[in-house]
Design a protein around this motif. Structure first.
Motif, short mmCIF file in Angstrom:
data_model
loop_
_atom_site.label_atom_id
_atom_site.label_comp_id
_atom_site.label_asym_id
_atom_site.label_seq_id
_atom_site.Cartn_x
_atom_site.Cartn_y
_atom_site.Cartn_z
N THR A 270 0.80 -1.22 0.00
CA THR A 270 0.00 0.00 0.00
C THR A 270 0.84 1.27 0.00
O THR A 270 0.29 2.36 -0.10
N CYS A 271 2.15 1.17 0.11
CA CYS A 271 2.97 2.38 0.18
C CYS A 271 3.03 3.04 -1.18
O CYS A 271 2.97 2.39 -2.24
N PRO A 272 3.13 4.39 -1.23
CA PRO A 272 3.10 5.12 -2.51
C PRO A 272 4.20 4.72 -3.47
O PRO A 272 4.00 4.75 -4.68
N ALA A 273 5.38 4.34 -2.97
CA ALA A 273 6.52 4.08 -3.85
C ALA A 273 6.28 2.92 -4.80
O ALA A 273 6.88 2.86 -5.88
N VAL A 274 5.39 2.01 -4.43
CA VAL A 274 5.18 0.84 -5.27
C VAL A 274 4.07 1.05 -6.29
O VAL A 274 3.88 0.22 -7.19
N GLN A 275 3.35 2.17 -6.21
CA GLN A 275 2.20 2.38 -7.09
C GLN A 275 2.56 2.40 -8.58
O GLN A 275 1.84 1.81 -9.40
N PRO A 276 3.65 3.06 -9.01
CA PRO A 276 3.99 2.99 -10.44
C PRO A 276 4.20 1.56 -10.94
O PRO A 276 3.79 1.21 -12.04
N PHE A 277 4.84 0.74 -10.11
CA PHE A 277 5.04 -0.64 -10.52
C PHE A 277 3.72 -1.39 -10.60
O PHE A 277 3.50 -2.20 -11.50
N LEU A 278 2.81 -1.14 -9.66
CA LEU A 278 1.51 -1.80 -9.69
C LEU A 278 0.73 -1.40 -10.95
O LEU A 278 0.04 -2.22 -11.55
#
Length: 343
Positions: A270-278
């Protein structure tokens, strides 16, 4: 009868050992020239296999390598030495296609000059493997002249930097590159741009102490989908957008980003840093729903694995939009992207 058969087998083995077995009109001899007495040729004299403890030059004489040899393997991980004054392999080794060295340093327990050593034979090498050795860095123009190379394996070879032009080369053969367990802490993704038309697999996982950042001095896209991209077990806090933009959606691919710092304690990603990868994973899933892309978030007991069939709840394709509409939009986006190559 069994005793006669046993005698025949022992006799045949003796002939093989003494090099008197004829195969396809050739006599295989155990008195063929050897660069070191502990080395051996097999099978049919195509491969030169040597144990650890080789020193070039010293107790290993490159001038005594059979001219028709196809592969040279020197084992480790015990210490082998490629001295800084070693001459290049002879140019008349025209059948040589594979070199596998393990456990090499120079005479000062420092960096080996492997590029110079293979200079005369690099044009017909298809595989170059240097493991558990001290390569240190890949200099400008390292791959120039390796026109037939299909596999470059520099696992565990103390590589801490790669020049911006190190991977420029002529030739159009497809190439896989392994930099597993080296010492890269930062890398410019543009170093792989010269391989954008030919790269098939890339391993940069498990750097020591860990790959911390990826910079992007230019943008590009791989012409073909990488069968494997391994970035796991590093210290990355995010993947730059240029890395995601460089990947091709057209066919199945396995991408490993597990055991990074994307979400150090949050197994639900849920952390913002992983959102582009998701977002990338969702777009990839729309084009290749059966692919092998997988990743992990969290550490220790909180670590959790995810894949395209079971995405985290915060992934764009699993929350907030009816699935059939979202899939349609993702397919449209992915197909549109496939028509463009970023320069």
């Amino acid at each position: 009868m069994r005793r006669q058969n046993a005698s025949f087998i022992l006799g045949l083995a003796s002939l093989v050992i003494h090099g008197l077995v004829q195969c396809n009109g050739r006599i295989l001899r155990d008195d063929a020239p050897l660069p070191n007495p502990d080395c051996m040729y097999f099978p049919f004299d195509t491969t030169l296999l040597c144990p650890s403890g080789m020193t070039i030059p010293g107790n290993f004489d490159v001038s005594k390598i059979r001219k028709d040899v196809q592969q040279i393997t020197i084992n480790g991980p015990a210490r082998n030495v490629l001295r800084s004054d070693a001459l290049p392999l002879p140019a008349d080794l025209t059948n040589l296609t594979q070199i596998i060295f393990n456990g090499f340093t120079d005479e000062n327990n420092s960096r080996i000059l492997i590029k110079r050593f293979v200079d005369n034979v690099k044009g017909h090498l298809t595989s170059l493997g240097i493991a558990n050795s001290k390569v240190g860095f890949l200099e400008d123009g390292f791959l120039q002249g390796f026109s037939q190379l299909e596999e470059l394996n520099f696992a565990k070879s103390d590589i801490s930097s790669i020049s911006r032009t190190a991977l420029q080369r002529d030739g159009s053969t497809f190439l896989s590159v392994s930099l597993l367990e080296n010492q890269l802490e930062t890398i410019d993704w543009a170093v792989f741009q010269p391989l954008s038309q030919t790269l098939t697999a890339l391993q940069i996982d498990s750097q020591r102490p860990g790959l911390k950042s990826i910079s992007c001095s230019s943008s590009f896209r791989f012409a073909n989908a990488l069968s494997s991209l391994q970035l796991g077990s590093n210290q990355l806090e995010s993947l730059p957008q240029c890395v995601l933009d460089s990947l091709n959606y057209n066919t199945n691919s396995h991408i490993g980003v597990d055991n990074n710092a994307f979400c150090p304690t949050d197994g639900a990603c849920t952390c913002p840093a992983v959102q582009p990868f998701l977002g990338f994973a969702c777009a990839f899933s729309a084009v290749n729903p059966g692919s092998g892309l997988s990743f992990k978030c969290g550490t220790g007991p909180n670590q959790r694995s995810w894949n395209l069939q079971q995405m985290p709840p915060d992934a764009p394709c699993t929350s907030g939009v009816p699935s059939f509409l979202q899939t349609s939009w993702l397919i449209l986006i992915a197909v549109t992207l496939s028509f463009f190559t970023l320069e």
